[in-house]
Design a protein around this motif. Sequence first.
Motif: not given
Length: 210
Positions: A160, A165-167, A170, A181, A183
């Motif tokens: 991420t 990615c805005n997780t 992350s 968001d 994956i």
Amino acid sequence: MPKHTFYENQAQGIIKKLKARKMDGYYCPDKETAKKKVLELIGTDKKLVTYGGSMTLDEIGIKEAVEAAGHDLLKREQYTTPEEKQECYIKQTMADVYLMSTNAITLDGELVNIDGAGNRVACLIFGPKEVIIVAGMNKVVTDVEEGIKRVHNFAAPPNTVRLSCNTPCSKTGQCGNCLTDTICCQTVITRASRIPERIKVILVGEELGY
């Protein structure tokens, strides 16, 4: 070295389990040997080869080697818009050889993969004539449950970051069980190959990928 001996012994046990699941397994002590094995398995006849997103494949330099060997390489990075990516995914299902890694492999020979778009696991399941998987021995886990935990906490978080990615993972480095968001959309456990020897697994005595 003791660690290399351990890796080889462990790999040989997994290879026997893969055989029972109608998948071929191989052990290579290092990434250079693994690269040669991939080319050997692809063969000398010109083929259409493609791949899923994989740090492992990048680390062993297999894409460049495939092109140098004279094969047609379908490069997913050349497809950028959503429409182009969809076109690429469709083309990949018709490839002669699909290259990928696996997020985890159990001691009993089961493959654990978690995907976002699902194109990678789709090609693992169906489509390309052959699938060649390259995995460092750091991907070995005791069972499927541990494999899923490994993906959520050790494979997905760095991915991420790499993919911006805005997780939660992350930022924190551990799974936040998110839905926005994410994956981690598709979870696939491959316990056997319906077509004998279609899936080939190369285990490498090094730590590769996430």
